[in-house]
Write a protein that holds these residues in place. Structure first.
Motif, PDB file in Angstrom:
ATOM      1  N   LYS A  52      18.454  23.026  62.390  1.00  0.00           N
ATOM      2  CA  LYS A  52      18.547  21.747  63.099  1.00  0.00           C
ATOM      3  C   LYS A  52      17.020  21.278  63.418  1.00  0.00           C
ATOM      4  N   VAL A  53      16.415  22.153  63.881  1.00  0.00           N
ATOM      5  CA  VAL A  53      14.960  21.919  64.394  1.00  0.00           C
ATOM      6  C   VAL A  53      14.037  21.600  63.570  1.00  0.00           C
ATOM      7  N   LYS A  54      12.979  20.516  63.562  1.00  0.00           N
ATOM      8  CA  LYS A  54      12.371  20.276  62.704  1.00  0.00           C
ATOM      9  C   LYS A  54      10.934  19.804  63.542  1.00  0.00           C
ATOM     10  N   PHE A  55      10.205  19.342  62.886  1.00  0.00           N
ATOM     11  CA  PHE A  55       8.743  18.716  63.389  1.00  0.00           C
ATOM     12  C   PHE A  55       8.837  17.177  63.384  1.00  0.00           C
ATOM     13  N   CYS A  56       8.474  16.534  64.709  1.00  0.00           N
ATOM     14  CA  CYS A  56       8.574  15.082  64.681  1.00  0.00           C
ATOM     15  C   CYS A  56       7.523  14.393  63.643  1.00  0.00           C
ATOM     16  N   SER A  57       8.150  13.520  62.990  1.00  0.00           N
ATOM     17  CA  SER A  57       7.077  13.065  61.584  1.00  0.00           C
ATOM     18  C   SER A  57       5.855  12.088  62.248  1.00  0.00           C
ATOM     19  N   VAL A  58       5.756  11.852  63.442  1.00  0.00           N
ATOM     20  CA  VAL A  58       4.766  11.131  64.238  1.00  0.00           C
ATOM     21  C   VAL A  58       3.646  12.030  64.714  1.00  0.00           C
ATOM     22  N   CYS A  59       4.150  12.983  65.657  1.00  0.00           N
ATOM     23  CA  CYS A  59       3.323  13.717  66.540  1.00  0.00           C
ATOM     24  C   CYS A  59       3.356  15.032  66.092  1.00  0.00           C
ATOM     25  N   PHE A  60       4.293  15.672  65.339  1.00  0.00           N
ATOM     26  CA  PHE A  60       4.434  17.036  64.926  1.00  0.00           C
ATOM     27  C   PHE A  60       5.103  17.973  66.051  1.00  0.00           C
ATOM     28  N   ASN A  61       5.574  17.359  67.204  1.00  0.00           N
ATOM     29  CA  ASN A  61       6.206  18.151  68.304  1.00  0.00           C
ATOM     30  C   ASN A  61       7.537  18.657  67.539  1.00  0.00           C
ATOM     31  N   VAL A  62       8.038  19.708  68.290  1.00  0.00           N
ATOM     32  CA  VAL A  62       9.542  19.916  67.832  1.00  0.00           C
ATOM     33  C   VAL A  62      10.517  19.062  68.254  1.00  0.00           C
ATOM     34  N   SER A  63      11.592  18.629  67.442  1.00  0.00           N
ATOM     35  CA  SER A  63      12.475  17.784  67.438  1.00  0.00           C
ATOM     36  C   SER A  63      13.463  17.931  66.666  1.00  0.00           C
ATOM     37  N   GLU A  64      15.000  17.413  67.099  1.00  0.00           N
ATOM     38  CA  GLU A  64      16.106  17.618  66.338  1.00  0.00           C
ATOM     39  C   GLU A  64      16.242  16.335  65.492  1.00  0.00           C
ATOM     40  N   GLU A  65      15.636  15.220  65.918  1.00  0.00           N
ATOM     41  CA  GLU A  65      15.666  14.090  64.965  1.00  0.00           C
ATOM     42  C   GLU A  65      14.295  13.693  64.319  1.00  0.00           C
ATOM     43  N   GLU A  66      14.323  12.729  63.477  1.00  0.00           N
ATOM     44  CA  GLU A  66      12.995  12.300  62.814  1.00  0.00           C
ATOM     45  C   GLU A  66      11.675  12.280  63.639  1.00  0.00           C
ATOM     46  N   THR A  67      12.012  11.634  64.997  1.00  0.00           N
ATOM     47  CA  THR A  67      10.978  11.499  65.721  1.00  0.00           C
ATOM     48  C   THR A  67      11.461  12.242  67.115  1.00  0.00           C
ATOM     49  N   CYS A  68      10.580  12.901  67.992  1.00  0.00           N
ATOM     50  CA  CYS A  68      10.882  13.347  68.934  1.00  0.00           C
ATOM     51  C   CYS A  68      11.106  12.404  70.237  1.00  0.00           C
ATOM     52  N   ARG A  69      11.744  12.834  71.339  1.00  0.00           N
ATOM     53  CA  ARG A  69      11.855  11.941  72.478  1.00  0.00           C
ATOM     54  C   ARG A  69      10.735  11.407  73.054  1.00  0.00           C
ATOM     55  N   ILE A  70       9.482  11.827  72.988  1.00  0.00           N
ATOM     56  CA  ILE A  70       8.351  11.389  73.551  1.00  0.00           C
ATOM     57  C   ILE A  70       7.736  10.037  72.753  1.00  0.00           C
ATOM     58  N   CYS A  71       7.821  10.198  71.414  1.00  0.00           N
ATOM     59  CA  CYS A  71       7.430   9.337  70.365  1.00  0.00           C
ATOM     60  C   CYS A  71       8.467   8.086  70.687  1.00  0.00           C
ATOM     61  N   ARG A  72       9.558   8.262  70.913  1.00  0.00           N
ATOM     62  CA  ARG A  72      10.854   7.322  70.856  1.00  0.00           C
ATOM     63  C   ARG A  72      10.746   6.628  72.038  1.00  0.00           C
ATOM     64  N   ASP A  73       9.961   7.163  73.383  1.00  0.00           N
ATOM     65  CA  ASP A  73       9.927   6.462  74.532  1.00  0.00           C
ATOM     66  C   ASP A  73       9.251   5.394  74.681  1.00  0.00           C
ATOM     67  N   PRO A  74       9.666   4.262  75.039  1.00  0.00           N
ATOM     68  CA  PRO A  74       8.877   2.798  74.845  1.00  0.00           C
ATOM     69  C   PRO A  74       7.961   2.889  76.167  1.00  0.00           C
ATOM     70  N   ARG A  75       8.406   3.836  77.172  1.00  0.00           N
ATOM     71  CA  ARG A  75       7.716   3.502  78.484  1.00  0.00           C
ATOM     72  C   ARG A  75       6.468   4.252  78.500  1.00  0.00           C
ATOM     73  N   ARG A  76       6.225   4.950  77.584  1.00  0.00           N
ATOM     74  CA  ARG A  76       5.103   5.877  77.276  1.00  0.00           C
ATOM     75  C   ARG A  76       3.902   5.114  77.109  1.00  0.00           C
ATOM     76  N   GLU A  77       2.666   5.648  77.524  1.00  0.00           N
ATOM     77  CA  GLU A  77       1.631   4.613  77.374  1.00  0.00           C
ATOM     78  C   GLU A  77       0.890   4.606  75.643  1.00  0.00           C
TER      79      GLU A  77
END
Length: 198
Positions: A52-77
């Motif tokens: 299940k675990v792969k690397f985020c397609s944006v930042c290369f953090n570990v994630s179970e989805e195409e992008t990690c939760r940090i990259c998906r969070d619109p509240r991040r700077e």
């Protein structure tokens, strides 16, 4: 040496980072004595993680989805990007609750002795991300060791022509430490990075 599969288990456990021969042997015998349901649960989790675990397609953090939760969070700077060596560094920084920007995981540090050069890291992907006009600052949060410093120096040279603000994490004395026990490099950095007293 043990027979067959027991020795194979000890050998495989010994290949894990930070696990020496004695620790591998202790873990192997713990598993042999453990309840079979516990061992099956561990084996199942290991298989599930690999599936299940792969690397985020944006930042290369570990994630179970195409992008990690940090990259998906619109509240991040969106304007600040923190560059780290490994995904475990993301967790360490997130625990501080001081950084609200986004990350880029290099996948290691430059280490000629280990045969790791800039081409083995995700530097090309970093430069591509920096084409985003919204990014104004890159924080280099590499480890304060020889490899981390070499990586930060290389990145500074590569990123400076892009017109971005490139910063490095401060380093120096730990809170609660004693000057007499600080090594020369740490103490030297503490002097170089001194700031006005508050």
């Amino acid at each position: 040496m043990y027979e067959g599969v027991v020795q194979d288990l000890i050998d495989e456990l010994g290949r894990l980072p930070g696990v020496g021969p004695k620790s591998a042997q202790r873990i192997a015998f713990h598993l042999l004595q453990a309840d079979p349901a516990d061992v099956h649960r561990l084996a199942s989790i290991l298989n599930e993680v690999k599936a299940k675990v792969k690397f985020c397609s944006v930042c290369f953090n570990v994630s179970e989805e195409e992008t990690c939760r940090i990259c998906r969070d619109p509240r991040r700077e969106q304007s600040v990007l923190c560059v780290v060596e490994e995904y475990k560094d993301v967790v360490a920084i997130e625990r501080t609750r001081e950084f609200r920007g986004r990350y880029h995981v290099l996948g290691g540090a430059i280490s000629p002795i280990d045969g790791i050069g800039p081409d083995q890291l995700r530097i090309r992907e970093l430069v591509q991300r920096l084409n985003d006009p919204g990014i104004t600052e890159v924080i280099l949060a590499t480890d304060p060791n020889l490899e981390g410093e070499a990586t930060a120096t290389y990145l500074t040279r590569q990123l400076s022509p892009l017109g971005l603000k490139v910063t490095r994490l401060a380093s120096g004395l730990p809170v609660g430490g004693d000057l007499e026990y600080a090594d020369e490099v740490t103490l030297g950095r503490a002097f170089a990075g001194r700031r006005a007293a508050e």
